[in-house]
Motif scaffolding. Sequence first.
Motif, PDB file in Angstrom:
ATOM      1  N   ALA A 197      -9.573 -34.019  36.120  1.00 64.72           N
ATOM      2  CA  ALA A 197      -9.077 -33.381  34.895  1.00 64.72           C
ATOM      3  C   ALA A 197     -10.142 -32.540  34.219  1.00 64.72           C
ATOM      4  O   ALA A 197      -9.831 -31.719  33.350  1.00 64.72           O
ATOM      5  CB  ALA A 197      -8.552 -34.439  33.925  1.00 64.72           C
ATOM      6  N   GLY A 198     -11.417 -32.750  34.585  1.00 68.25           N
ATOM      7  CA  GLY A 198     -12.484 -31.891  34.086  1.00 68.25           C
ATOM      8  C   GLY A 198     -13.430 -32.514  33.087  1.00 68.25           C
ATOM      9  O   GLY A 198     -14.520 -31.988  32.865  1.00 68.25           O
ATOM     10  N   SER A 199     -13.047 -33.619  32.457  1.00 72.05           N
ATOM     11  CA  SER A 199     -13.929 -34.244  31.474  1.00 72.05           C
ATOM     12  C   SER A 199     -14.260 -35.670  31.895  1.00 72.05           C
ATOM     13  O   SER A 199     -13.435 -36.358  32.480  1.00 72.05           O
ATOM     14  CB  SER A 199     -13.269 -34.256  30.083  1.00 72.05           C
ATOM     15  OG  SER A 199     -12.064 -34.984  30.109  1.00 72.05           O
ATOM     16  N   ILE A 200     -15.481 -36.101  31.580  1.00 73.32           N
ATOM     17  CA  ILE A 200     -15.938 -37.443  31.918  1.00 73.32           C
ATOM     18  C   ILE A 200     -15.585 -38.383  30.768  1.00 73.32           C
ATOM     19  O   ILE A 200     -15.950 -38.132  29.619  1.00 73.32           O
ATOM     20  CB  ILE A 200     -17.452 -37.458  32.188  1.00 73.32           C
ATOM     21  CG1 ILE A 200     -17.762 -36.576  33.409  1.00 73.32           C
ATOM     22  CG2 ILE A 200     -17.953 -38.871  32.417  1.00 73.32           C
ATOM     23  CD1 ILE A 200     -19.231 -36.428  33.703  1.00 73.32           C
ATOM     24  N   GLU A 201     -14.887 -39.446  31.100  1.00 70.62           N
ATOM     25  CA  GLU A 201     -14.402 -40.362  30.068  1.00 70.62           C
ATOM     26  C   GLU A 201     -15.522 -41.217  29.468  1.00 70.62           C
ATOM     27  O   GLU A 201     -16.478 -41.578  30.151  1.00 70.62           O
ATOM     28  CB  GLU A 201     -13.342 -41.292  30.653  1.00 70.62           C
ATOM     29  CG  GLU A 201     -12.053 -40.612  31.041  1.00 70.62           C
ATOM     30  CD  GLU A 201     -11.014 -41.613  31.471  1.00 70.62           C
ATOM     31  OE1 GLU A 201     -10.135 -41.943  30.670  1.00 70.62           O
ATOM     32  OE2 GLU A 201     -11.092 -42.078  32.619  1.00 70.62           O
ATOM     33  N   LYS A 202     -15.360 -41.549  28.199  1.00 72.50           N
ATOM     34  CA  LYS A 202     -16.196 -42.539  27.527  1.00 72.50           C
ATOM     35  C   LYS A 202     -15.307 -43.726  27.209  1.00 72.50           C
ATOM     36  O   LYS A 202     -14.405 -43.647  26.383  1.00 72.50           O
ATOM     37  CB  LYS A 202     -16.799 -41.943  26.249  1.00 72.50           C
ATOM     38  CG  LYS A 202     -17.767 -40.790  26.522  1.00 72.50           C
ATOM     39  CD  LYS A 202     -18.356 -40.237  25.235  1.00 72.50           C
ATOM     40  CE  LYS A 202     -19.329 -39.114  25.525  1.00 72.50           C
ATOM     41  NZ  LYS A 202     -19.911 -38.537  24.279  1.00 72.50           N
ATOM     42  N   LEU A 203     -15.538 -44.836  27.896  1.00 76.71           N
ATOM     43  CA  LEU A 203     -14.616 -45.961  27.835  1.00 76.71           C
ATOM     44  C   LEU A 203     -14.995 -46.938  26.724  1.00 76.71           C
ATOM     45  O   LEU A 203     -16.168 -47.281  26.565  1.00 76.71           O
ATOM     46  CB  LEU A 203     -14.596 -46.689  29.183  1.00 76.71           C
ATOM     47  CG  LEU A 203     -14.220 -45.829  30.392  1.00 76.71           C
ATOM     48  CD1 LEU A 203     -14.304 -46.647  31.670  1.00 76.71           C
ATOM     49  CD2 LEU A 203     -12.824 -45.237  30.229  1.00 76.71           C
ATOM     50  N   PRO A 204     -14.005 -47.421  25.970  1.00 73.33           N
ATOM     51  CA  PRO A 204     -14.258 -48.398  24.896  1.00 73.33           C
ATOM     52  C   PRO A 204     -14.522 -49.786  25.478  1.00 73.33           C
ATOM     53  O   PRO A 204     -13.625 -50.407  26.041  1.00 73.33           O
ATOM     54  CB  PRO A 204     -12.965 -48.363  24.083  1.00 73.33           C
ATOM     55  CG  PRO A 204     -11.910 -47.933  25.056  1.00 73.33           C
ATOM     56  CD  PRO A 204     -12.587 -47.017  26.031  1.00 73.33           C
ATOM     57  N   SER A 205     -15.724 -50.269  25.333  1.00 73.66           N
ATOM     58  CA  SER A 205     -16.085 -51.547  25.939  1.00 73.66           C
ATOM     59  C   SER A 205     -15.365 -52.721  25.293  1.00 73.66           C
ATOM     60  O   SER A 205     -15.225 -53.781  25.909  1.00 73.66           O
ATOM     61  CB  SER A 205     -17.599 -51.765  25.866  1.00 73.66           C
ATOM     62  OG  SER A 205     -18.051 -51.687  24.538  1.00 73.66           O
ATOM     63  N   ASN A 206     -14.881 -52.560  24.065  1.00 79.35           N
ATOM     64  CA  ASN A 206     -14.151 -53.663  23.429  1.00 79.35           C
ATOM     65  C   ASN A 206     -12.853 -53.975  24.174  1.00 79.35           C
ATOM     66  O   ASN A 206     -12.453 -55.138  24.292  1.00 79.35           O
ATOM     67  CB  ASN A 206     -13.867 -53.344  21.960  1.00 79.35           C
ATOM     68  CG  ASN A 206     -12.969 -52.123  21.776  1.00 79.35           C
ATOM     69  OD1 ASN A 206     -13.169 -51.109  22.444  1.00 79.35           O
ATOM     70  ND2 ASN A 206     -12.006 -52.215  20.877  1.00 79.35           N
ATOM     71  N   LEU A 207     -12.185 -52.942  24.707  1.00 74.97           N
ATOM     72  CA  LEU A 207     -10.954 -53.172  25.463  1.00 74.97           C
ATOM     73  C   LEU A 207     -11.251 -53.846  26.795  1.00 74.97           C
ATOM     74  O   LEU A 207     -10.471 -54.668  27.279  1.00 74.97           O
ATOM     75  CB  LEU A 207     -10.216 -51.851  25.690  1.00 74.97           C
ATOM     76  CG  LEU A 207      -9.631 -51.181  24.437  1.00 74.97           C
ATOM     77  CD1 LEU A 207      -8.911 -49.897  24.818  1.00 74.97           C
ATOM     78  CD2 LEU A 207      -8.683 -52.128  23.713  1.00 74.97           C
ATOM     79  N   ILE A 208     -12.373 -53.488  27.391  1.00 77.54           N
ATOM     80  CA  ILE A 208     -12.777 -54.138  28.634  1.00 77.54           C
ATOM     81  C   ILE A 208     -12.982 -55.626  28.398  1.00 77.54           C
ATOM     82  O   ILE A 208     -12.568 -56.474  29.199  1.00 77.54           O
ATOM     83  CB  ILE A 208     -14.055 -53.486  29.187  1.00 77.54           C
ATOM     84  CG1 ILE A 208     -13.800 -52.006  29.520  1.00 77.54           C
ATOM     85  CG2 ILE A 208     -14.562 -54.228  30.423  1.00 77.54           C
ATOM     86  CD1 ILE A 208     -15.045 -51.230  29.896  1.00 77.54           C
ATOM     87  N   LEU A 209     -13.579 -55.952  27.273  1.00 79.27           N
ATOM     88  CA  LEU A 209     -13.820 -57.352  26.916  1.00 79.27           C
ATOM     89  C   LEU A 209     -12.515 -58.075  26.586  1.00 79.27           C
ATOM     90  O   LEU A 209     -12.238 -59.162  27.119  1.00 79.27           O
ATOM     91  CB  LEU A 209     -14.777 -57.408  25.721  1.00 79.27           C
ATOM     92  CG  LEU A 209     -15.199 -58.778  25.195  1.00 79.27           C
ATOM     93  CD1 LEU A 209     -16.593 -58.683  24.576  1.00 79.27           C
ATOM     94  CD2 LEU A 209     -14.226 -59.317  24.139  1.00 79.27           C
ATOM     95  N   LEU A 210     -11.692 -57.498  25.719  1.00 78.04           N
ATOM     96  CA  LEU A 210     -10.502 -58.186  25.229  1.00 78.04           C
ATOM     97  C   LEU A 210      -9.482 -58.460  26.331  1.00 78.04           C
ATOM     98  O   LEU A 210      -8.792 -59.484  26.294  1.00 78.04           O
ATOM     99  CB  LEU A 210      -9.856 -57.355  24.106  1.00 78.04           C
ATOM    100  CG  LEU A 210     -10.650 -57.277  22.796  1.00 78.04           C
ATOM    101  CD1 LEU A 210     -10.019 -56.284  21.842  1.00 78.04           C
ATOM    102  CD2 LEU A 210     -10.751 -58.658  22.149  1.00 78.04           C
TER     103      LEU A 210
END
Length: 336
Positions: A242-255
């Motif tokens: 898609a052209g942009s590098i994502e910045k992932l929310p680590s709180n969702l990874i944890l929850l």
Amino acid sequence: MRGFQVKELAHHSKIELSYDVPEPEPKDGEILIDVYSGALNFFDILQTQGKYQIKPQLPFVLGTEFAGRVAQNSPIPPGCPFKPGDRVFGAGQGAFADTMVAKLDSVLPLPDELTYEQGAGLYVTWPTSYEGLVGRAQMKPGEWVLVTAAAGGVGIAAVQLAKVLGGKVIAAAGSQKKLEIAKRYGGADYLVDYSKPEWQKDVLRITNGSGVDIVFDPVGLVQSSFKCLAWRGRAVVVGFAAGSIEKLPSNLILLKNISVVGLHWGAYRNHERERIDVVWKALLDLFSSGKAKPVTYSEIFSLESLTQGLDALEHRKTYGKVVVNIKKNDTIWAKL
């Protein structure tokens, strides 16, 4: 010989096919290949402009993936399993030409069941899809698998492989046409259009509210997919089409107790070489048995119309692997 030679960095539309390119000379550990078909990749478009991380010295011939035969005049390095005339596929710089050189460890035997067109697009996409599902996501039979960009080269291979491995597969793409491709050629069980708002609700409905166990994402939709990823789910980051590098929310990874893993197949040569043979053995067995079948775009281009193929790829009009045919006459080997 003919070759799509980049003499100055420019958009591919400004580069013409050359007819006087010198035949390459193999170095130690390399063999000479008569190229029958080459596969187009998005990074080809970047490389002509100097925007790709691999920057060959000018002038260079474009193209990486190929299928063809070991040339009659090729040197045969010590320990080489091939002989002149053997059908092979692989990767190396300069695939969009009549002849190219390739390092011996980047060449594999082309299964008899596959054509040159099918073989040309194997080397980059299929091991990426297989290792993403098996090696990184640790996929198990019966799991729900969501594949984004499911009509692309990597995506459609992932759909096929997830089905072969016993998964329940949801193909996701941005248009009905591409979803139909994923169904027809990939065998997807369910289809989801991620151009629609709240498309994740469709995934939750399909999975009876549980969400998917695995997200295989070559496009950059991992964060969006968190909404439909199950508890203990795994997201495989394959690329950012898609052209942009994502910045992932680590709180969702944890929850949600989920795992996010990356896959850089090209780096396995430096960090995990022993895994390469394991992956290719599994894939070649699947091709030989007919359980997996490479998908090529409906229009096959020639060297003379290569720029048209690159245009179609650049504007996302294609599916599967886009292929250019370079040689058609195989009768010389039939007589030998």
